[in-house]
Scaffold this motif. Structure first.
Motif, mmCIF file in Angstrom:
data_model
loop_
_atom_site.group_PDB
_atom_site.id
_atom_site.type_symbol
_atom_site.label_atom_id
_atom_site.label_comp_id
_atom_site.label_asym_id
_atom_site.label_seq_id
_atom_site.Cartn_x
_atom_site.Cartn_y
_atom_site.Cartn_z
ATOM 1 N N LEU A 173 0.826 -1.205 0.000
ATOM 2 C CA LEU A 173 0.000 0.000 0.000
ATOM 3 C C LEU A 173 0.863 1.258 0.000
ATOM 4 C CD1 LEU A 173 -2.767 1.389 0.239
ATOM 5 C CD2 LEU A 173 -2.562 1.165 2.733
ATOM 6 N N LEU A 174 1.887 1.289 0.839
ATOM 7 C CA LEU A 174 2.760 2.465 0.887
ATOM 8 C C LEU A 174 3.460 2.693 -0.451
ATOM 9 C CD1 LEU A 174 4.470 2.207 4.405
ATOM 10 C CD2 LEU A 174 2.545 3.633 3.721
ATOM 11 N N ILE A 175 3.948 1.624 -1.067
ATOM 12 C CA ILE A 175 4.647 1.763 -2.351
ATOM 13 C C ILE A 175 3.675 2.206 -3.432
ATOM 14 C CG2 ILE A 175 5.925 0.512 -4.126
ATOM 15 C CD1 ILE A 175 7.087 -1.230 -1.906
ATOM 16 N N ALA A 176 2.449 1.660 -3.425
ATOM 17 C CA ALA A 176 1.450 2.060 -4.419
ATOM 18 C C ALA A 176 1.077 3.525 -4.280
ATOM 19 C CB ALA A 176 0.200 1.183 -4.274
ATOM 20 N N GLN A 177 1.126 4.049 -3.056
ATOM 21 C CA GLN A 177 0.812 5.458 -2.817
ATOM 22 C C GLN A 177 1.992 6.383 -3.101
ATOM 23 O OE1 GLN A 177 -0.420 5.229 1.297
ATOM 24 N NE2 GLN A 177 -2.588 5.048 0.762
ATOM 25 N N GLY A 178 3.124 5.805 -3.480
ATOM 26 C CA GLY A 178 4.301 6.612 -3.748
ATOM 27 C C GLY A 178 5.105 6.954 -2.506
ATOM 28 N N ARG A 179 4.749 6.360 -1.370
ATOM 29 C CA ARG A 179 5.458 6.649 -0.108
ATOM 30 C C ARG A 179 6.566 5.624 0.104
ATOM 31 N NH1 ARG A 179 0.577 6.577 3.897
ATOM 32 N NH2 ARG A 179 2.115 7.324 5.399
ATOM 33 N N VAL A 180 7.436 5.549 -0.895
ATOM 34 C CA VAL A 180 8.461 4.521 -0.912
ATOM 35 C C VAL A 180 9.516 4.772 0.155
ATOM 36 C CG1 VAL A 180 10.027 3.255 -2.403
ATOM 37 C CG2 VAL A 180 8.048 4.372 -3.386
ATOM 38 N N SER A 181 9.825 6.035 0.421
ATOM 39 C CA SER A 181 10.842 6.348 1.426
ATOM 40 C C SER A 181 10.413 5.875 2.814
ATOM 41 C CB SER A 181 11.114 7.855 1.454
ATOM 42 O OG SER A 181 11.631 8.287 0.224
ATOM 43 N N LEU A 182 9.128 6.017 3.121
ATOM 44 C CA LEU A 182 8.629 5.543 4.410
ATOM 45 C C LEU A 182 8.713 4.024 4.490
ATOM 46 C CD1 LEU A 182 7.297 5.975 7.125
ATOM 47 C CD2 LEU A 182 5.073 6.058 5.974
ATOM 48 N N ALA A 183 8.344 3.329 3.405
ATOM 49 C CA ALA A 183 8.462 1.868 3.381
ATOM 50 C C ALA A 183 9.913 1.446 3.567
ATOM 51 C CB ALA A 183 7.909 1.317 2.072
ATOM 52 N N LEU A 184 10.832 2.193 2.945
ATOM 53 C CA LEU A 184 12.256 1.905 3.088
ATOM 54 C C LEU A 184 12.712 2.081 4.531
ATOM 55 C CD1 LEU A 184 15.114 1.387 2.002
ATOM 56 C CD2 LEU A 184 15.215 3.823 1.400
ATOM 57 N N PHE A 185 12.260 3.147 5.169
ATOM 58 C CA PHE A 185 12.655 3.414 6.557
ATOM 59 C C PHE A 185 12.158 2.300 7.477
ATOM 60 C CE2 PHE A 185 11.572 5.163 10.737
ATOM 61 C CZ PHE A 185 12.803 5.657 11.137
ATOM 62 N N ILE A 186 10.924 1.848 7.248
ATOM 63 C CA ILE A 186 10.354 0.797 8.090
ATOM 64 C C ILE A 186 11.119 -0.511 7.917
ATOM 65 C CG2 ILE A 186 8.276 -0.610 8.471
ATOM 66 C CD1 ILE A 186 6.631 1.875 7.769
ATOM 67 N N ARG A 187 11.652 -0.745 6.726
ATOM 68 C CA ARG A 187 12.467 -1.928 6.485
ATOM 69 C C ARG A 187 13.886 -1.768 7.050
ATOM 70 N NH1 ARG A 187 10.192 -6.669 5.929
ATOM 71 N NH2 ARG A 187 8.527 -6.687 4.398
ATOM 72 N N MET A 188 14.420 -0.570 6.956
ATOM 73 C CA MET A 188 15.826 -0.347 7.266
ATOM 74 C C MET A 188 16.139 -0.577 8.745
ATOM 75 S SD MET A 188 18.061 3.099 6.605
ATOM 76 C CE MET A 188 17.603 3.083 4.874
ATOM 77 N N VAL A 189 15.327 -0.029 9.626
ATOM 78 C CA VAL A 189 15.621 -0.105 11.062
ATOM 79 C C VAL A 189 15.616 -1.552 11.565
ATOM 80 C CG1 VAL A 189 14.850 0.592 13.349
ATOM 81 C CG2 VAL A 189 14.826 2.242 11.473
ATOM 82 N N PRO A 190 14.570 -2.359 11.311
ATOM 83 C CA PRO A 190 14.604 -3.747 11.798
ATOM 84 C C PRO A 190 15.736 -4.570 11.190
ATOM 85 C CG PRO A 190 12.361 -3.115 11.208
ATOM 86 C CD PRO A 190 13.268 -2.049 10.688
ATOM 87 N N ALA A 191 15.997 -4.388 9.887
ATOM 88 C CA ALA A 191 17.066 -5.161 9.248
ATOM 89 C C ALA A 191 18.417 -4.808 9.848
ATOM 90 C CB ALA A 191 17.067 -4.903 7.745
ATOM 91 N N GLY A 192 18.644 -3.522 10.093
ATOM 92 C CA GLY A 192 19.901 -3.097 10.697
ATOM 93 C C GLY A 192 20.083 -3.659 12.098
ATOM 94 N N ALA A 223 4.939 -4.085 12.821
ATOM 95 C CA ALA A 223 4.430 -2.992 13.654
ATOM 96 C C ALA A 223 4.556 -1.652 12.932
ATOM 97 C CB ALA A 223 5.193 -2.954 14.975
ATOM 98 N N GLY A 224 5.664 -1.463 12.224
ATOM 99 C CA GLY A 224 5.850 -0.212 11.495
ATOM 100 C C GLY A 224 4.845 -0.022 10.379
ATOM 101 N N PHE A 225 4.614 -1.058 9.585
ATOM 102 C CA PHE A 225 3.657 -0.944 8.486
ATOM 103 C C PHE A 225 2.232 -0.808 9.004
ATOM 104 C CE2 PHE A 225 7.085 -3.131 6.011
ATOM 105 C CZ PHE A 225 7.297 -2.090 5.126
ATOM 106 N N ALA A 226 1.909 -1.500 10.099
ATOM 107 C CA ALA A 226 0.573 -1.374 10.671
ATOM 108 C C ALA A 226 0.342 0.039 11.187
ATOM 109 C CB ALA A 226 0.397 -2.391 11.802
ATOM 110 N N GLY A 227 1.346 0.607 11.861
ATOM 111 C CA GLY A 227 1.216 1.973 12.366
ATOM 112 C C GLY A 227 1.112 2.991 11.246
ATOM 113 N N ALA A 228 1.892 2.815 10.192
ATOM 114 C CA ALA A 228 1.824 3.745 9.053
ATOM 115 C C ALA A 228 0.473 3.670 8.367
ATOM 116 C CB ALA A 228 2.942 3.428 8.064
ATOM 117 N N GLY A 229 -0.058 2.441 8.229
ATOM 118 C CA GLY A 229 -1.362 2.303 7.591
ATOM 119 C C GLY A 229 -2.476 2.921 8.411
#
Length: 416
Positions: free
Chosen positions: A347-366, A397-403
């Motif tokens: 949903l975030l990527i479809a809305q063009g909010r790719v940077s937010l999706a990236l941030f939500i992925r970056m912190v847990p992976a790091g 949790a990040g994607f649920a909160g953003a949605g």
């Protein structure tokens, strides 16, 4: 919703064939190679997939986004093919450096370095994000499922021959490479029938996108995809570097059996993304329904893994891999969270909010990668799996909160 379920059905059909046949070739590989050699095999496969994942741009998302909004992929195809060429060139250089240093940092025997480099190069040449985008844009999920099934079919047949004629790391790597080549050839055959790219359009400067420069979207989706790889393939390689080939082999077996839900998560994300791009105001409701459905399926699968996992390990890989049971259950739980998060990320990527999706992925992976040495030192294989589970839980949790904030009408910056 009907179109999403139909497309997801095709994806799951292909994944189902893959899952069943993967049990066959996993059994042949583990029993033919033994603990140590299977560990080296797992490290090389993980390294090839990690390099390919890091180098690959998620061009399928660009093609679907541009094509769905403007009626045809057009310039996006030429741009995507140019990015694929860059990925192959950069990945080749990166592969050569990593394989040359591999004996020092992951303990790979020198006699396996040449075949490891060859496998990495084949993995790069079989990048198929662009033809995947063409087929998804035209809703040809059935053809994509057929193309995807070529990999497990070739691997299953080839693994049987390798176990009989060449039961070595080299023999099984050759089979894995042939499987990737077969699937990529099928993808391009079907994609070219739907929309043949114009050679004159291939390039980075000639693209005229009505939505502006494609680079922010391209870089953000590439990094997001790279982080997804980091949570699995890079982590597997690091497990081998820290704990040795036997631990890497155990992680591979646990992941193969426990990550079954992750394939379903990918099917959900890929099936729902084109519809979210098209849905407009209805996108939130569609994503929410898919999240609840995915969560229920994920919970049931984790319970089944906990009950039947020990038996499955013995049947598939043999009793020597019983030590991977706890890790397998933890990885199954992580995959369930990934599945529940798939719709939110799409949903975030479809809305063009790719940077937010990236941030939500970056912190847990790091965090997962940073904690890995400590976790392996404290709990071995189960510690490595716990890192994956923690990263997946945080991402969900990040994607649920953003949605949720998006539905309340907050701007994207507030969600970050």
């Amino acid at each position: 919703m009907r179109r999403v379920l139909r497309n997801m059905g095709w994806l799951l059909g292909g994944r189902g064939v893959n899952a069943l046949l993967s049990l066959l070739y996993l059994a042949l590989a583990t029993r033919s190679l033994g603990l140590t050699d299977f560990g080296y095999f797992a490290i090389i496969v993980g390294l090839g997939q990690a390099i390919t994942g890091l180098a690959t741009f998620q061009t399928w998302q660009l093609i679907v986004r541009h094509g769905a909004r403007h009626g045809a992929a057009g310039d996006a195809l030429g741009f995507a093919l140019a990015l694929d060429g860059i990925s192959i060139a950069a990945g080749t250089i990166f592969s050569a450096i990593l394989i040359w240093l591999a004996p020092a940092w992951i303990g790979l025997p020198r006699n396996l370095c040449f075949i490891a480099l060859g496998f990495c190069l084949v993995s790069l040449l079989t990048i198929r994000s662009t033809p995947t985008g063409i087929l998804r844009l035209h809703d040809r999920y059935g053809l994509a499922a057929i193309a995807e099934s070529a990999t497990p079919v070739v691997r299953a047949i080839g693994a049987g021959l390798a176990a009989w004629l060449m039961p070595t790391v080299t023999g099984f790597l050759l089979v894995w490479a042939l499987g990737e080549l077969a699937s990529t050839s099928a993808y391009w055959f079907f994609a070219a029938r739907e929309e043949r790219p114009r050679l004159s359009a291939i390039g980075l400067r000639g693209a005229s996108f009505q939505d502006g420069s494609p680079w922010p979207f391209v870089w953000a989706t590439n990094l997001s995809g790279s982080l997804s790889v980091a949570s699995r393939q890079i982590l597997l390689v690091l497990v081998g570097a820290i704990g040795g080939p036997v631990l890497a082999g155990g992680f591979r077996v646990a992941a193969q059996l426990g990550f079954g839900m992750l394939k379903l998560a990918q099917a959900v994300s890929r099936a729902i993304y084109p519809e979210l791009v098209r849905s407009g105001d209805e996108a939130h409701g569609l994503a929410r329904r898919m999240t609840w459905w995915s969560g229920a399926v994920g919970l049931a699968t984790v319970a089944a893994t906990a009950l039947l996992g020990q038996w499955a390990l013995g049947m598939v890989a043999g009793p020597a891999y019983g030590f991977a049971y706890v890790a397998m259950v933890l990885l199954a739980a992580g995959a369930a969270f990934e599945m529940a998060a798939a719709s939110g990320e799409a949903l975030l990527i479809a809305q063009g909010r790719v940077s937010l999706a990236l941030f939500i992925r970056m912190v847990p992976a790091g965090l997962a990668l940073a904690l890995l040495p400590f976790a392996i030192g404290q709990a071995g294989l189960a510690g490595a799996a716990a890192c994956v589970l923690a990263g997946s839980l945080l991402a969900f949790a990040g994607f649920a909160g953003a949605g949720r904030k998006s539905r309340e009408g907050l701007p994207a910056s507030d969600c970050a």
